[in-house]
Design a protein around this motif. Structure first.
Motif, short mmCIF file in Angstrom:
data_model
loop_
_atom_site.label_atom_id
_atom_site.label_comp_id
_atom_site.label_asym_id
_atom_site.label_seq_id
_atom_site.Cartn_x
_atom_site.Cartn_y
_atom_site.Cartn_z
N ASP A 301 68.30 -52.02 59.34
CA ASP A 301 68.15 -51.19 58.38
C ASP A 301 67.03 -51.71 57.30
OD1 ASP A 301 70.36 -49.35 59.12
OD2 ASP A 301 71.47 -49.90 57.89
N ALA A 302 67.03 -52.82 56.96
CA ALA A 302 66.17 -53.55 56.16
C ALA A 302 64.68 -53.67 56.86
CB ALA A 302 66.80 -55.18 55.73
N VAL A 303 64.60 -53.57 58.11
CA VAL A 303 63.42 -53.57 58.64
C VAL A 303 62.72 -52.18 58.37
CG1 VAL A 303 62.20 -53.49 61.05
CG2 VAL A 303 63.64 -55.37 60.48
N MET A 304 63.64 -51.26 58.52
CA MET A 304 63.15 -49.76 58.39
C MET A 304 62.84 -49.72 56.94
SD MET A 304 63.09 -48.45 60.98
CE MET A 304 63.27 -49.70 62.46
N CYS A 305 63.62 -50.22 55.98
CA CYS A 305 63.14 -50.13 54.59
C CYS A 305 61.76 -50.69 54.04
CB CYS A 305 64.31 -50.92 53.62
SG CYS A 305 65.94 -50.03 53.86
N ILE A 306 61.59 -51.78 54.73
CA ILE A 306 60.15 -52.34 54.34
C ILE A 306 59.15 -51.48 54.85
CG2 ILE A 306 60.89 -54.59 54.01
CD1 ILE A 306 59.75 -55.54 56.69
N LEU A 307 59.35 -50.62 55.82
CA LEU A 307 58.46 -49.81 56.14
C LEU A 307 58.04 -48.60 55.47
CD1 LEU A 307 59.27 -50.11 60.21
CD2 LEU A 307 57.76 -51.36 58.87
N LEU A 308 59.05 -48.03 54.97
CA LEU A 308 59.11 -46.65 54.32
C LEU A 308 58.10 -46.73 52.93
CD1 LEU A 308 62.82 -45.61 54.88
CD2 LEU A 308 60.81 -44.77 55.73
N PRO A 309 57.18 -46.10 52.81
CA PRO A 309 56.28 -46.33 51.80
C PRO A 309 56.88 -45.87 50.27
CG PRO A 309 55.78 -44.39 53.17
CD PRO A 309 56.78 -45.13 53.88
N ASP A 310 57.77 -44.92 50.42
CA ASP A 310 58.66 -44.74 49.04
C ASP A 310 59.60 -45.86 48.67
OD1 ASP A 310 56.62 -42.69 48.78
OD2 ASP A 310 58.05 -41.36 49.61
N SER A 311 60.20 -46.61 49.67
CA SER A 311 61.03 -47.59 49.20
C SER A 311 60.69 -48.66 48.28
CB SER A 311 61.72 -48.26 50.61
OG SER A 311 61.99 -49.52 50.52
N GLU A 312 61.47 -49.19 47.57
CA GLU A 312 61.41 -50.44 46.65
C GLU A 312 60.89 -51.47 47.57
OE1 GLU A 312 64.50 -50.45 43.90
OE2 GLU A 312 63.92 -48.33 43.13
N THR A 313 61.47 -51.73 48.61
CA THR A 313 61.32 -52.64 49.51
C THR A 313 59.86 -52.65 50.31
OG1 THR A 313 62.72 -52.00 51.01
CG2 THR A 313 63.55 -53.75 49.33
#
Ligand SMILES: *[C@@H]1O[C@H](CO)[C@@H](O)[C@H](O)[C@H]1NC(C)=O
Ligand SMILES: *[C@@H]1O[C@H](CO)[C@@H](O)[C@H](O)[C@H]1NC(C)=O
Ligand SMILES: *[C@@H]1O[C@H](CO)[C@@H](O)[C@H](O)[C@H]1NC(C)=O
Ligand SMILES: *[C@@H]1O[C@H](CO)[C@@H](O)[C@H](O)[C@H]1NC(C)=O
Ligand SMILES: *[C@@H]1O[C@H](CO)[C@@H](O)[C@H](O)[C@H]1NC(C)=O
Length: 484
Positions: A301-313
């Protein structure tokens, strides 16, 4: 050119041979009979189908050995004697990049990724008319990897052995519905290779430091986990699951810390591949309750989060929207990441999970697909340079790809010196159709010069990654099923 290929290759092949004491078993070349996958046909997006057929062409360009039905008019036979001194046929396989050397480590990764793409998106690849092309590429590499089944205890190479085991496990799944005997023999080799890699631990570039300037393997632990995960999917043997979720997982996986997937670092790929178990394992199954499996899933999940442009991470991206992790071969990480994002989004969809939570922010499978598409569109020409980084696709693409075969006219005899052509500012006389070059700078610019190795060299493993990404974008939804 053929002569030079041979003399450049021999040293490396011999080095690899030191790693690889060969098996007596010699297989007859496997013939793909076009056997089926249990997937419905998707409706391929013509843009990505076109790009996929171009990307797969690069595997024809990169083939070593005596060519069969060669379609690249400026390519000829090469390295036909590789392995002969050791009594095995290592003539096939593919050159890694533009300088025509064969390296087992990235080549095995290429086969693993091609297999993964066919397993997840075989229906879409077939609907796009590209299945034979993908299977031909996979077969040509597996023919090379098969004689390499043993590495000496005194010269360990857990990374190259484990990656090869991963390739064999993944390919065994691809061939399972087509040729059972062949599939089982791949699996048997894969299991034995893995046992060896695990028992005699060491990194091949520590064992052979002269190889570290090419494909330096930072660690071998990630490959052990990646191989065990593939073997678990291929065999269903719980001992491989226990391997990744037990002490080895705790020691090696660095759970909780998201990474970028690459030929050197398999952790993000392992997390996504293992998340299949979290997404699809039947209710009440032992493995679903496993805490460490949950940590792998959280890390995915965290790997995906760093990829999403609108994510804070979210990680850094260029003004043009490209995920930017490294300057060398800058397209590798965005392409590999985009493939994982598409796969993960499809796992979510297929298992009815509609929400991905990133530090409290909520995202959907559609967000992951949108990211994957944005990276593919960037490399196909939707970028500030208005340039396609996939050679042969679109109207503008690099003309001076760092690639020996493409840079030198087919009819000249260069011996081993190609500097005249390397240093020329003229466009390549031959088009390496399907080459995905390294890619742009952080400021989205690109210098199309032949000695710009950082940006303008194409690699075979990049082609496997981009073929996977394009396959994932062929249809708007997919039905990933249990791999075994
Ligand atoms: C090469 O082409 C011939 C004639 O079309 C075909 O029969 C044969 O199967 C092809 N071989 C391979 C390895 O694709
Ligand atoms: C299956 O693979 C084996 C090699 O392991 C080969 O000898 C055989 O011809 C293949 N069978 C078919 C039907 O392609
Ligand atoms: C290869 O990787 C190892 C481990 O990370 C590192 O110590 C070594 O300096 C690297 N070698 C090269 C040539 O990059
Ligand atoms: C599972 O794999 C382990 C180790 O690789 C092996 O010892 C064991 O026999 C296998 N179990 C089955 C049921 O095949
Ligand atoms: C873009 O970045 C490269 C590498 O840092 C630099 O050489 C080049 O001058 C930059 N181009 C522009 C237009 O800023």
């Amino acid at each position: 050119m053929a002569n030079c290929v041979r003399c450049c290759c021999w040293l490396l092949v011999l080095t690899l041979m030191a790693l690889a004491v060969t098996a007596a078993v010699v297989f007859v070349r496997y013939k793909n009979n076009g056997g089926g996958f249990p997937f419905p046909a998707g409706v391929p997006d013509p843009k990505y189908a076109d790009a996929l057929s171009i990307a797969l062409n690069f595997f024809q360009v990169q083939k070593s050995g005596k060519l069969v039905n060669n379609t690249i008019h400026w390519r000829g036979d090469s390295a036909t004697e590789d392995g002969k001194e050791e009594g095995v046929d290592l003539s096939k396989g593919m050159y890694d990049a533009g300088d025509h050397m064969k390296f087992g480590f990235p080549m095995a990764f290429t086969a693993t990724m091609l297999s993964w793409s066919v397993l997840e998106y075989g229906h879409a690849i077939r609907a796009a008319g590209q299945r034979d092309s993908a299977m031909d590429a996979l077969g040509w590499i597996m023919d090379y990897l098969r004689p390499l089944t043993k590495i000496t205890p005194k010269s360990p190479g857990s990374d190259v052995a484990a990656e090869t085991a991963a390739a064999m496990a993944a390919a065994s799944l691809v061939y399972k519905p087509i040729n059972k005997t062949y599939s089982l023999s791949l699996l048997d080799h894969g299991e034995r290779l893995f046992a060896f890699a695990d028992k005699y631990r060491g990194s091949y570039t520590r064992t052979f430091p002269e190889l570290s300037k090419y494909y330096n393997s930072t660690t071998y632990q990630d490959e052990l986990l990646w191989a065990a995960t593939w073997l678990y999917h291929a065999t269903g043997n719980i001992s491989y699951f226990a391997y990744v979720t037990g002490k080895n997982g705790k020691d090696f996986a660095d759970l909780g810390n998201p990474r970028y997937f690459s030929w050197d670092d398999k952790r993000a790929g392992t997390e996504v591949l293992l998340s299949r178990v979290s997404f699809f394992a039947s209710q009440g199954s032992d493995v679903v309750q496993d805490d460490v499996l949950g940590l792998y899933k959280q890390t995915a999940d965290a790997v995906m989060c760093i990829l999403l442009p609108d994510s804070e991470t979210a990680a850094f991206r260029t003004a043009g929207g490209l995920l930017y992790v490294a300057e060398w071969n800058s397209l590798q990480h965005p392409v590999a990441s985009a493939f994982l994002a598409a796969v993960y989004g499809d796992y979510m969809l297929s298992s009815g999970k509609t929400e991905l939570s990133c530090s409290g922010q909520s995202f959907s499978p559609a967000d992951l697909r949108k990211f994957a598409k944005s990276q593919a569109d960037y490399l196909l020409g939707s970028n500030p340079m208005k340039m396609s980084y996939l050679v042969g696709y679109g109207e503008r693409y690099p003309q001076r790809v760092h690639h020996r075969g493409a840079s030198i006219p087919a009819d000249v005899d260069t011996g081993c010196d190609g500097h005249e052509w390397l240093e020329s500012s003229k466009p390549n006389p031959n088009i390496a159709t399907g080459a995905l070059v390294g890619g742009p700078y952080k400021n989205d610019t690109f210098v199309d010069s032949r000695d710009n190795v950082m940006q303008n060299e194409a690699t075979t493993y990049n082609s496997a990654l981009v073929a996977g990404l394009l396959s994932s974008l062929l249809s708007t939804s997919s039905l990933p099923q249990s791999l075994s």
